[in-house]
Scaffold this motif. Sequence first.
Motif, PDB file in Angstrom:
ATOM      1  N   GLY A 141       0.781  -1.225   0.000  1.00 52.25           N
ATOM      2  CA  GLY A 141       0.000   0.000   0.000  1.00 52.25           C
ATOM      3  C   GLY A 141       0.815   1.279   0.000  1.00 52.25           C
ATOM      4  O   GLY A 141       2.032   1.279   0.188  1.00 52.25           O
ATOM      5  N   THR A 142       0.104   2.374  -0.244  1.00 52.58           N
ATOM      6  CA  THR A 142       0.642   3.727  -0.160  1.00 52.58           C
ATOM      7  C   THR A 142      -0.166   4.472   0.887  1.00 52.58           C
ATOM      8  O   THR A 142      -1.409   4.402   0.881  1.00 52.58           O
ATOM      9  N   TYR A 143       0.517   5.181   1.779  1.00 51.22           N
ATOM     10  CA  TYR A 143      -0.140   5.797   2.934  1.00 51.22           C
ATOM     11  C   TYR A 143       0.038   7.314   2.889  1.00 51.22           C
ATOM     12  O   TYR A 143       1.107   7.823   2.544  1.00 51.22           O
ATOM     13  N   TYR A 144      -1.036   8.002   3.264  1.00 53.32           N
ATOM     14  CA  TYR A 144      -1.033   9.463   3.283  1.00 53.32           C
ATOM     15  C   TYR A 144      -1.216   9.949   4.712  1.00 53.32           C
ATOM     16  O   TYR A 144      -2.064   9.420   5.459  1.00 53.32           O
ATOM     17  N   PHE A 145      -0.424  10.957   5.067  1.00 53.03           N
ATOM     18  CA  PHE A 145      -0.446  11.534   6.410  1.00 53.03           C
ATOM     19  C   PHE A 145      -0.695  13.033   6.313  1.00 53.03           C
ATOM     20  O   PHE A 145      -0.431  13.654   5.277  1.00 53.03           O
ATOM     21  N   THR A 146      -1.188  13.589   7.381  1.00 53.21           N
ATOM     22  CA  THR A 146      -1.360  15.041   7.440  1.00 53.21           C
ATOM     23  C   THR A 146      -0.681  15.590   8.690  1.00 53.21           C
ATOM     24  O   THR A 146      -0.635  14.940   9.732  1.00 53.21           O
ATOM     25  N   THR A 147      -0.124  16.760   8.543  1.00 52.26           N
ATOM     26  CA  THR A 147       0.349  17.564   9.681  1.00 52.26           C
ATOM     27  C   THR A 147      -0.293  18.938   9.531  1.00 52.26           C
ATOM     28  O   THR A 147      -0.525  19.408   8.411  1.00 52.26           O
ATOM     29  N   SER A 148      -0.604  19.558  10.644  1.00 52.75           N
ATOM     30  CA  SER A 148      -1.310  20.836  10.553  1.00 52.75           C
ATOM     31  C   SER A 148      -0.834  21.826  11.604  1.00 52.75           C
ATOM     32  O   SER A 148      -0.379  21.439  12.691  1.00 52.75           O
ATOM     33  N   THR A 149      -0.938  23.065  11.228  1.00 51.63           N
ATOM     34  CA  THR A 149      -0.707  24.190  12.127  1.00 51.63           C
ATOM     35  C   THR A 149      -1.939  25.086  12.053  1.00 51.63           C
ATOM     36  O   THR A 149      -2.937  24.738  11.401  1.00 51.63           O
ATOM     37  N   ARG A 150      -1.884  26.223  12.672  1.00 55.03           N
ATOM     38  CA  ARG A 150      -3.020  27.147  12.639  1.00 55.03           C
ATOM     39  C   ARG A 150      -3.256  27.693  11.238  1.00 55.03           C
ATOM     40  O   ARG A 150      -4.378  28.092  10.907  1.00 55.03           O
ATOM     41  N   THR A 151      -2.232  27.698  10.411  1.00 52.29           N
ATOM     42  CA  THR A 151      -2.349  28.334   9.090  1.00 52.29           C
ATOM     43  C   THR A 151      -2.138  27.392   7.905  1.00 52.29           C
ATOM     44  O   THR A 151      -2.335  27.816   6.759  1.00 52.29           O
ATOM     45  N   LYS A 152      -1.763  26.175   8.150  1.00 51.58           N
ATOM     46  CA  LYS A 152      -1.421  25.298   7.022  1.00 51.58           C
ATOM     47  C   LYS A 152      -1.671  23.832   7.360  1.00 51.58           C
ATOM     48  O   LYS A 152      -1.450  23.398   8.497  1.00 51.58           O
ATOM     49  N   LEU A 153      -2.107  23.097   6.349  1.00 53.88           N
ATOM     50  CA  LEU A 153      -2.242  21.636   6.461  1.00 53.88           C
ATOM     51  C   LEU A 153      -1.462  21.022   5.311  1.00 53.88           C
ATOM     52  O   LEU A 153      -1.674  21.373   4.147  1.00 53.88           O
ATOM     53  N   ASP A 154      -0.547  20.123   5.637  1.00 61.54           N
ATOM     54  CA  ASP A 154       0.281  19.457   4.632  1.00 61.54           C
ATOM     55  C   ASP A 154      -0.100  17.984   4.518  1.00 61.54           C
ATOM     56  O   ASP A 154      -0.345  17.309   5.539  1.00 61.54           O
ATOM     57  N   GLY A 389       1.491   8.886  15.485  1.00 58.35           N
ATOM     58  CA  GLY A 389       2.666   9.729  15.338  1.00 58.35           C
ATOM     59  C   GLY A 389       3.921   8.923  15.084  1.00 58.35           C
ATOM     60  O   GLY A 389       3.953   8.017  14.251  1.00 58.35           O
ATOM     61  N   ARG A 390       4.958   9.222  15.876  1.00 59.88           N
ATOM     62  CA  ARG A 390       6.232   8.527  15.697  1.00 59.88           C
ATOM     63  C   ARG A 390       6.189   7.088  16.181  1.00 59.88           C
ATOM     64  O   ARG A 390       7.102   6.307  15.920  1.00 59.88           O
ATOM     65  N   LEU A 391       5.138   6.731  16.888  1.00 62.52           N
ATOM     66  CA  LEU A 391       4.992   5.352  17.368  1.00 62.52           C
ATOM     67  C   LEU A 391       4.115   4.514  16.433  1.00 62.52           C
ATOM     68  O   LEU A 391       3.807   3.363  16.742  1.00 62.52           O
ATOM     69  N   LEU A 392       3.707   5.091  15.302  1.00 61.43           N
ATOM     70  CA  LEU A 392       2.833   4.386  14.374  1.00 61.43           C
ATOM     71  C   LEU A 392       3.558   3.195  13.747  1.00 61.43           C
ATOM     72  O   LEU A 392       4.664   3.325  13.223  1.00 61.43           O
ATOM     73  N   SER A 410       8.654   5.799  11.387  1.00 60.21           N
ATOM     74  CA  SER A 410       9.273   6.875  12.151  1.00 60.21           C
ATOM     75  C   SER A 410       9.544   8.032  11.198  1.00 60.21           C
ATOM     76  O   SER A 410      10.646   8.176  10.664  1.00 60.21           O
ATOM     77  N   LEU A 411       8.513   8.824  10.948  1.00 58.80           N
ATOM     78  CA  LEU A 411       8.618   9.887   9.961  1.00 58.80           C
ATOM     79  C   LEU A 411       9.444  11.040  10.519  1.00 58.80           C
ATOM     80  O   LEU A 411       9.061  11.661  11.518  1.00 58.80           O
ATOM     81  N   PRO A 412      10.586  11.348   9.929  1.00 60.14           N
ATOM     82  CA  PRO A 412      11.445  12.413  10.451  1.00 60.14           C
ATOM     83  C   PRO A 412      10.756  13.773  10.376  1.00 60.14           C
ATOM     84  O   PRO A 412      10.242  14.175   9.332  1.00 60.14           O
ATOM     85  N   GLY A 413      10.749  14.471  11.504  1.00 66.64           N
ATOM     86  CA  GLY A 413      10.158  15.802  11.541  1.00 66.64           C
ATOM     87  C   GLY A 413       8.651  15.827  11.537  1.00 66.64           C
ATOM     88  O   GLY A 413       8.052  16.901  11.501  1.00 66.64           O
ATOM     89  N   LEU A 414       7.999  14.660  11.550  1.00 65.27           N
ATOM     90  CA  LEU A 414       6.536  14.600  11.499  1.00 65.27           C
ATOM     91  C   LEU A 414       5.990  13.853  12.713  1.00 65.27           C
ATOM     92  O   LEU A 414       5.194  12.924  12.584  1.00 65.27           O
ATOM     93  N   LYS A 415       6.438  14.263  13.872  1.00 67.79           N
ATOM     94  CA  LYS A 415       6.074  13.534  15.079  1.00 67.79           C
ATOM     95  C   LYS A 415       4.573  13.588  15.371  1.00 67.79           C
ATOM     96  O   LYS A 415       4.038  12.734  16.059  1.00 67.79           O
ATOM     97  N   ASP A 416       3.884  14.633  14.870  1.00 66.50           N
ATOM     98  CA  ASP A 416       2.457  14.754  15.114  1.00 66.50           C
ATOM     99  C   ASP A 416       1.614  14.354  13.905  1.00 66.50           C
ATOM    100  O   ASP A 416       0.439  14.714  13.791  1.00 66.50           O
ATOM    101  N   ALA A 417       2.230  13.644  12.957  1.00 66.15           N
ATOM    102  CA  ALA A 417       1.511  13.257  11.737  1.00 66.15           C
ATOM    103  C   ALA A 417       0.371  12.284  12.067  1.00 66.15           C
ATOM    104  O   ALA A 417       0.500  11.411  12.918  1.00 66.15           O
ATOM    105  N   GLU A 418      -0.736  12.466  11.371  1.00 64.38           N
ATOM    106  CA  GLU A 418      -1.900  11.574  11.528  1.00 64.38           C
ATOM    107  C   GLU A 418      -2.129  10.832  10.217  1.00 64.38           C
ATOM    108  O   GLU A 418      -2.035  11.413   9.122  1.00 64.38           O
ATOM    109  N   LEU A 419      -2.430   9.558  10.356  1.00 62.39           N
ATOM    110  CA  LEU A 419      -2.698   8.728   9.172  1.00 62.39           C
ATOM    111  C   LEU A 419      -4.023   9.160   8.552  1.00 62.39           C
ATOM    112  O   LEU A 419      -5.085   9.108   9.198  1.00 62.39           O
ATOM    113  N   LEU A 420      -3.984   9.590   7.306  1.00 64.96           N
ATOM    114  CA  LEU A 420      -5.159  10.090   6.610  1.00 64.96           C
ATOM    115  C   LEU A 420      -5.900   8.986   5.867  1.00 64.96           C
ATOM    116  O   LEU A 420      -7.096   8.750   6.075  1.00 64.96           O
ATOM    117  N   GLN A 421      -5.204   8.281   4.986  1.00 64.57           N
ATOM    118  CA  GLN A 421      -5.841   7.222   4.204  1.00 64.57           C
ATOM    119  C   GLN A 421      -4.763   6.307   3.634  1.00 64.57           C
ATOM    120  O   GLN A 421      -3.572   6.605   3.699  1.00 64.57           O
TER     121      GLN A 421
END
Length: 424
Positions: A141-154, A389-392, A410-421
């Motif tokens: 599979g291919t997995y998509y994650f999101t990280t977000s701040t008050r002004t941006k969602l990646d 997050g990093r424990l996913l 263990s996504l570098p720099g994406l400790k708060d990443a959430e699995l999207l789909q």
Amino acid sequence: MVDSLTAEFDNFVRHRTPALLNHLQVAWWRRHKIAEIRPGELPERARGGDQAEAPVLKPSVRAALRQLSDKQRVVVITALSVLLLAGVAGVALAMTAGRGGQEPVPSAAFTTAIATSAPSPSAVPSAESSPPPSPRTTVPGTYYFTTSTRTKLDVYRMRPSDCGPADDGCAAVAPQRVRSITVEDGESCLSNSIVVSPDGRKVAWVSSDKVADPGGLSGRLMVADSGTAPARQLAKQVDCAGTNALIWAPDGTALHVRDYDRGTGVVDVMTGAFAPLAVRAWDQARAEALGPYRGKVGGGKLTVTRADGTEPRSVNYEDANEMETVVIAVSRDGQYAAPAVGGGDPGKRTDVAEVIDMRRGNPVVFKVGKVHKIYFQADGSWVVAVGHGRLLKLYHLGAGQDVLAEVQLSLPGLKDAELLQAQF
């Protein structure tokens, strides 16, 4: 003395040769009977009587002996006698073996020839030899994650096949950013509605419109190519609530939506054209886009049906907190269903509460830990996510929950990443 020895040798040869030839003829016939030589049909060379009587032979032997010295004649006569006796004994032994019903023992030279000409057996690997290493398997599979701040969602993309075999094999793999979306003040639809197309080339989402819907349950339908190209608005006041607010058509050309003004239908992602569908047909089309079965929870029951609503099957079920909940996923054979974690806000994406065996009504107990995402595969296997997050960690599970593959994301720099789909 020499003349007496010569006379004795001549007498021996004269009397013994006929008998010896007769034995040789019998032995020859026995060995060639498979060629269907009938008794009495011995070869011509065996019918001429005693060859030792031939006048040509006797002068030749005598002439040769007379040319030798006394000692040489003694040695030759003795040697010939021994050879003749050995030949007679060999023929007798062969005939004796033949009368006993056994085949004569082949000579050493014949045995050696057989052993040399026979093909040697193929080499058989020993039990101690190690089997060839099997190719390393990985979580599909291919997995998509999101990280977000008050002004941006990646939105980021990660493929476990790009990771190494170790638990932290993904630590050295940088996830690819697919799209960056600006977050406006008071945004309530974006995080719950964003979806990536089946081919990974487009991203769709609903952006809140506080003017048209102050409640924040609907907004503008947006679509954009992956990368930095400007987003396009396809529709207004599209519902953004629920676990599957937007669903891509399998071919990636349209989106199933619920429009507050026009009702249920499909939006063409290239033209923005809206094609209305009756609620029943729309529900079935959405369900078929997700899989052959669908489920729902209500009235103390968990019910699974085919996408068209046929073949219902129900078991007793209630959310642990007695909250409203929905079914996130159903296996492709309809045997397992995954209700979401119940909550006071049913319009938000939620994790899997548990996986229910629809044959027995019992929850599945996972050996790998608490599962919060599950993806049922076409071949009957499961991909499950444990941790955040990093424990996913992702596991590919086969029959009996055997772990076929696993990977620590263990996504570098994406400790708060959430699995999207996930896409398969």
